[in-house]
Every structure is written in structure tokens, then in C-alpha cells.
Scaffold this motif. Structure first.
Motif, short mmCIF file in Angstrom:
data_model
loop_
_atom_site.label_atom_id
_atom_site.label_comp_id
_atom_site.label_asym_id
_atom_site.label_seq_id
_atom_site.Cartn_x
_atom_site.Cartn_y
_atom_site.Cartn_z
N ALA A 9 0.87 -1.18 0.00
CA ALA A 9 0.00 0.00 0.00
C ALA A 9 0.90 1.23 0.00
CB ALA A 9 -0.93 -0.02 1.20
N LEU A 53 -6.49 -8.41 0.03
CA LEU A 53 -7.13 -7.21 0.56
C LEU A 53 -6.27 -6.52 1.60
CD1 LEU A 53 -10.75 -8.59 0.85
CD2 LEU A 53 -10.04 -6.68 -0.56
N THR A 55 -2.49 -5.61 3.20
CA THR A 55 -1.09 -5.41 2.77
C THR A 55 -0.19 -5.32 3.99
OG1 THR A 55 -1.47 -3.05 2.70
CG2 THR A 55 -1.68 -4.25 0.61
N GLU B 103 -0.80 -3.41 7.50
CA GLU B 103 -1.56 -2.17 7.64
C GLU B 103 -2.88 -2.29 6.88
OE1 GLU B 103 1.81 -0.98 6.05
OE2 GLU B 103 1.10 -2.09 4.32
N GLU B 105 -4.29 0.21 5.28
CA GLU B 105 -4.38 1.18 4.18
C GLU B 105 -4.57 0.50 2.83
OE1 GLU B 105 -2.50 1.58 6.77
OE2 GLU B 105 -2.86 3.61 7.48
N GLY B 106 -3.94 -0.66 2.65
CA GLY B 106 -4.10 -1.39 1.40
C GLY B 106 -5.55 -1.78 1.19
N LEU B 107 -6.15 -2.33 2.23
CA LEU B 107 -7.56 -2.73 2.18
C LEU B 107 -8.45 -1.52 1.87
CD1 LEU B 107 -9.94 -4.68 2.77
CD2 LEU B 107 -9.73 -4.04 5.16
N GLY B 109 -7.59 1.19 0.41
CA GLY B 109 -7.37 1.64 -0.96
C GLY B 109 -8.17 0.81 -1.95
N ILE B 110 -8.16 -0.49 -1.73
CA ILE B 110 -8.91 -1.39 -2.62
C ILE B 110 -10.42 -1.10 -2.51
CG2 ILE B 110 -9.51 -3.81 -3.03
CD1 ILE B 110 -6.60 -4.41 -1.91
#
Lengths: 87, 563
Positions: A9, A53, A55, B103, B105-107, B109-110
Motif C-alpha cells: 500500500a 485485501l 497489505t 496495515e 491502508e491497502g484494504l 485503498g482497494i
């Protein structure tokens, strides 16, 4: 041939850590590894379609079966074991 | 603050309109308390209104959830097929290894990309604690929760985040502080019956009533049995319905007022069911529509028993005026029964409702919860102008001391109490009207008599401080009848004596009148006779005088005769 995908991310702390840790681990390995780094903030669809989903997530596509490793990969030995180089 | 419907009527009332729009609502609870159900129901509701939503599942397979919830009347499968609801499987693949921190944030963002693509405005993060629990450090979990909260605000999402309540006690103690609205779901066992409740723990900028409220689940999903603190408007009528017992109607000043609630309490066998059956019978005969709900007694048995006292319920069932439903009290908590009943009432639209006995619900756990749901039912029927007869089984002879009854007896408009009075080797049923709002009612105890003519009331006699019923009453009635007939005979005798005396007197008057007439006649004969005597006397004097040649002397004057 080992094929890896690392989903990160952007510059989020654990993602950056994971990328660094992975690069270090790969440098120590004496086998050829194909690595693709995917920033989910730029390519959300790719993550979505890969079923990723959270990261940072490292995905080993080959050899089958697909394996996943979540986290900043602080433990280099564990990362190496995951990649399959030392088994 | 703008609010978005929760898809649960009672919860919309409780929250003053729904979840905070564009903010996060935290739902926590133990296993099986309905967290996922509440979350999905909200999405299905907004999907019906055209708003899209994303359901992110961290714990269960979202396909399973969609399949399992397919039995609810939400058209969930259609919403998923049309893309209004997007289920997302956020579970880690089985065998996923974990090394170090991650983290959120990736989720996010998706999700942001998915939201932009689908135009969804609602988000559910179901079981987020599963993911957060993987974090090695406590602060990391909190940091991620804060990131989620910020994301929700930034994207103006109406979001529901569900968490297990034991996580609140452990690492996620801060969670309730983060959400703008916090809902707690709970389930506890009482008398081996599971009682589900919901509490609005906090709602920024809105009042929270501070009570745990009963929850029920049926094919429409989760329901909160809450009508708000404002007293609902009951329908008020001036006409009355017969109780089915003529003399009871008289004692009540003409029967039960339509739309009121009658409590019939009594120990086992005091004919509570029979009395309610009589009311139902009278109501159906008068063209009302009745619903008779029995707990733990089969409808067929009630019909048969009522027939023995000349009450034909089967006829009304066949005619469609009466619906009889039998339920097992112990198989669901009171709140489920009442919720179920409200739906049945909605379908059948009865004008008379019998619940026999309502005490089955009262004994089914949670006193305070039962009070509130019984109140809810009474409100529900009163708003609809339905006349209610609730029977209650009591163990003691003094119903006012019966704790289980305190609330229902307070909200009932009329309270009839049936007891057994034991005297002279018999037990007889006595009926008392403890209260009847708005009616001048009799304060006298009556005996409730059941025979093949139907239920009726009889006077009771008190003798030396003892109430007489049954055989003692019959003896006393016979005695009274004897006294009455003796008195009647006496009067008859005296009356005929007087009549005879009058006849006799009349006869005597006739005889005396005849005597008067006879004597009058005799008197007139005497007058005639006297006149003749005078005439003859004068002639003789003249003749003597002539013979003696005497001069004519003064004429003999007789004294004046009686006329």
C-alpha cells in the motif's frame, strides 16, 4: 522458477518494511526469482482479482499451490522458507 | 445530523431515524447475537431504496452469508446479482502465513476503488476484530481502527463495523470510543430461554434511552420491540362487548368496553379458559372477528371442553370468524412470541384477542423484559381498537400479591379474579371484579356456575361470615323458597277469608233490606186496619145513642192515629 508478487500500500510503514526485507532475503538467495511489486493504491483491481485485501501480502504463484504470507517479513528465515529456497 | 434507516423499525425509532449518515456505527456482541444479521439487513434495506453497499466479511464466507440469509424476505440474492450489494471475502486464505505487522491502508485503498466503481454509499466491515487480532501490538490495532474511522468519514460512508464483545473487553476496549454510534447486542439465558437484547450505548449528538430492549428474529430479519417513550394513542370506544355471561355483563354495567384489555386471573381449573371462550363465542355471534391464542393447550381440546358447557367454537372457526392458534410457551422467549403474535394480528386483523394464559409468557424469563413486551402487545392491540382478554394463572389466592401479575394487572382495564371457595366438602368457583375502569361495577362476589346451559353467575349467601356456594347455596335457596311459599299460602288463605266475609256481609245487608221492606208493608196494613176500627167505633156510638134517644153528644174523638 519461482514467481512472486508483493502487494503493498504505497509507502505505508509495513509495506515499505516488507519490500526492504524481501529484497534483502532475495539477495541472500542463490536461486532465480521473478518478483512483481503491486501497489494496491494504484492497481486495486489487480489486488481484488488476486483475492488480496490486506497489505503487505506476498504471493507465491509458482511452484503451485499458491501460497500467501502477510506482514512486514521481519523474520528473514521465515521469508526464505516461504519462498521455498531452503526447504 | 442526517440519519440513514437501519432497516429495523424499532431501531430507527430508538436512534431517532437510523445510523449516522457518513459516519461509523460500531456493533458489538457475543456469538449468535445478530451482528452480521443486523449489518446485512441494513444493506438489504438501503439496496431496496437504490443505495449500493459493500459487505466485507473477515470471519465468514460471504457466499455462505448470502445463502444463509436467503431465507429472509429481503431479496438478498437479487441485490447481489444486480450489484447493489457486493460481498467481499476478506478472510485470509487458509494457510496464509504471518510474519510481522501489516496495515489497513491497502484494504482501504482497494475498497475506495470498489466504492468509486459501484457508487456504493454503505459499508459493512463484519468481524474486523479477526483481522485486528493478527496484529502483534495492541496499539497497532487501535491505529488501524482509527484509520478505518478516518476513511469512513473521508468517503462519507454510512458504515457498520461489527466486533465481538470479548474483544471489547480485551484489546479493543477503545473501540466504543471511536464510533459515532455504538450498539451492543446481547444474549443471555433465563430459565433456559435465550433472551436477546439490544442497547444503544452511545450516539453522538442524540439522546440514548439507556435501556436494554428485547430483540426478536423472524423471516423479516431482526426486530427491535420498541415503540418509543412517547405514549401511543389508544383507540377509545363507548360501545361494549358482551362477556358471554349475561349477569357478568350486568355487573360490569353492560359488558367490556370495546378496545379495552381484560385480565382474567385465577388458580388452575377456575374456568379462565371457559370464561374467555364464552366471550369469544358472544363476540363471534355478534359478528366480531376473534383470535384465540392458547399456550400449551391444543385448539381441538379447547373446542371440545367449551362444547361441554354449550359453547360451540368450532362453528365460528368454520365460519371464518375465529382463528385458534396453539403455541408452546417454552419454545421461545416472550419477546419472540409477542413479535410473532403482532405479525399474526396484522394478518388476521381480529377485533377480539384472547391470550390464554399470558402468564406463560410472564414465566418465560426476564421479568422486566416481559413487562415491557406485554405492555408493547397491549399497546399494539389498543392502538388497533382490539378488545383483549388475557388470562393469567396465579398460584396464590390473593392475586394482588402475585408479583408476576403486577404489571399486567396495572395495564389491564378490567380485572376479573376467579377463586375456589371450599365449604361443606365442596370447592366452588367464585368471581370477583377487582377493577373495571370507566364502569360502575358491582363489588359483589358471584358464584360462577358451569353447566350444560353454559356459564352463568349465581348469587352467593353469606351466613355467619361464611360465603355459601354450591350445595350449601342450593340448600339455602330451597330454604328461602319454602319460606316464600309459606308466606304466599298464608296470604292466599287470609285473602279468601276476607272475600268470604265481604260476601256474608253483603248477604246480611240484603236480608236486612228485605226485613225493612216487610215491616214497612206490615205498617201500612196496620194503618188501614186502624182506619176501619175508627169507622166501626163511630157507627156503634151513633146506634146506641139513637136507641136511648139521647141527644147527640159530642162526637168521640179518638187520638190521632199514627200515620
Amino acid at each position: 522458477m519461482i514467481s512472486l508478487e508483493l502487494f503493498i500500500a504505497g509507502t505505508a510503514a509495513n509495506s515499505s518494511k516488507a519490500l526492504n526485507n524481501l529484497k534483502r532475503a532475495l539477495a541472500d538467495l542463490e536461486i532465480q526469482v521473478e518478483l512483481a511489486v503491486v501497489d494496491v493504491l494504484h492497481e486495486p483491481k489487480r489486488a481484488w482479482e488476486s483475492g488480496v485485501l490486506v497489505t503487505p501480502m506476498l504471493v507465491r504463484r509458482t511452484p503451485a499451490p499458491t501460497q500467501m504470507l502477510l506482514g512486514s517479513m521481519d523474520d528473514v528465515t521465515q521469508v526464505a522458507a516461504f519462498i521455498g529456497a531452503t526447504t | 445530523m442526517q440519519k440513514c434507516s437501519t432497516g429495523v423499525d424499532g431501531l430507527d425509532i430508538l436512534t431517532g431515524g437510523g445510523y449516522p449518515c457518513g459516519r461509523s456505527t460500531l456493533v458489538f456482541g457475543g456469538p449468535g447475537t445478530g451482528k452480521t444479521l443486523l449489518a446485512m439487513q441494513g444493506l438489504a434495506h438501503s439496496a431496496s431504496d437504490g443505495q449500493g453497499g459493500i459487505f466485507v466479511s473477515f470471519e465468514e464466507d460471504p457466499d455462505d452469508i448470502v445463502r444463509n440469509f436467503g431465507s429472509f424476505r429481503w431479496d438478498l440474492a437479487e441485490h447481489v446479482a444486480s450489484g447493489k450489494i457486493t460481498p467481499v471475502d476478506a478472510r485470509l486464505r487458509p494457510g496464509t502465513a504471518i510474519s510481522g505487522g501489516f496495515e489497513i491502508e491497502g484494504l482501504l485503498g482497494i475498497l475506495a476503488a470498489r466504492l468509486a466503481e459501484s457508487g456504493a454509499t454503505r459499508l459493512v466491515l463484519d468481524g474486523i476484530d479477526i483481522l485486528l487480532a493478527l496484529e502483534p501490538g495492541r496499539q497497532d490495532g487501535i491505529r488501524q481502527l482509527l484509520a478505518i474511522e478516518r476513511f469512513i468519514r473521508d468517503h462519507k460512508l454510512t458504515a457498520l463495523i461489527t466486533l465481538k464483545s470479548d474483544e471489547i473487553g480485551a484489546g479493543m476496549a477503545i473501540a466504543p470510543y471511536i464510533g459515532d454510534c455504538v450498539i451492543s447486542l446481547d444474549r443471555r439465558m433465563e430459565n433456559d430461554i435465550s433472551i436477546s437484547t439490544l442497547e444503544l450505548v452511545k450516539y453522538r449528538g442524540s439522546p440514548t434511552p439507556g435501556v436494554r430492549l428485547p430483540v426478536a428474529i423472524d423471516d423479516r430479519g431482526i426486530a427491535l420491540l420498541y415503540e418509543g417513550a412517547r405514549m401511543v394513542e389508544h383507540k377509545v370506544f363507548d360501545d361494549r362487548l358482551s362477556s358471554g355471561v349475561a349477569r357478568l355483563d350486568t355487573m360490569l354495567g353492560g359488558g367490556y368496553y370495546r378496545g379495552t384489555t381484560v385480565l382474567v386471573s385465577g388458580s388452575p381449573g377456575t374456568a379462565k379458559t371457559t370464561l374467555s371462550a364464552a366471550t369469544v363465542d358472544a363476540a363471534c355471534k355478534a359478528g366480531e372477528t376473534a383470535l384465540m391464542v392458547s399456550f400449551d393447550e391444543a385448539a381441538a381440546q379447547i373446542v371440545r371442553n367449551a362444547r361441554s358447557v354449550n359453547i360451540d367454537l368450532a362453528r365460528h372457526v368454520e365460519a371464518g370468524n375465529l382463528t385458534m392458534i396453539s403455541l408452546r410457551a417454552a419454545l421461545a422467549p416472550a419477546q419472540m412470541h409477542i413479535h410473532h403474535l403482532c405479525k399474526i394480528i396484522e394478518d388476521i386483523k381480529p377485533t377480539v384477542l384472547v391470550i390464554d394464559p399470558v402468564s406463560s409468557l410472564i414465566k418465560g424469563g426476564g421479568k422486566s423484559m416481559v413487562d415491557s413486551v406485554v405492555q408493547l402487545l397491549v399497546d399494539y392491540i389498543k392502538v388497533r381498537g382490539i378488545t383483549g382478554v388475557l388470562t393469567a394463572l396465579v398460584d396464590s389466592d390473593n392475586p394482588e400479591h402475585e408479583v408476576t401479575l403486577t404489571h399486567v394487572s396495572t395495564i389491564a382495564d378490567t380485572w376479573l379474579h376467579l377463586t375456589f371457595v371450599a365449604h361443606g366438602g365442596e370447592r366452588n368457583r367464585a368471581l370477583t371484579i377487582i377493577k373495571s375502569r370507566g364502569s360502575a361495577h358491582s363489588n359483589q362476589v358471584r358464584e360462577l356456575v358451569l353447566n350444560s346451559d353454559g356459564p352463568s353467575l349465581a348469587d352467593v349467601y353469606t351466613e355467619g361470615g361464611v360465603v355459601l356456594m354450591g350445595t350449601a347455596r342450593l340448600e339455602r335457596e330451597a330454604e328461602a323458597a319454602t319460606v316464600r311459599s309459606r308466606d304466599a299460602y298464608d296470604i292466599f288463605t287470609k285473602r279468601s277469608g276476607e272475600a268470604a266475609a265481604i260476601e256474608e256481609a253483603k248477604a246480611r245487608i240484603a236480608a236486612l233490606e228485605a226485613e225493612v221492606a216487610g215491616r214497612t208493608k206490615a205498617l201500612s196494613l196496620l194503618d188501614e186496619l186502624e182506619a176501619k176500627v175508627v169507622e166501626i167505633g163511630e157507627d156503634r156510638v151513633d146506634a146506641v145513642r139513637r136507641s136511648r134517644s139521647a141527644d147527640t153528644g159530642p162526637k168521640l174523638v179518638l187520638p190521632e192515629a199514627r200515620r
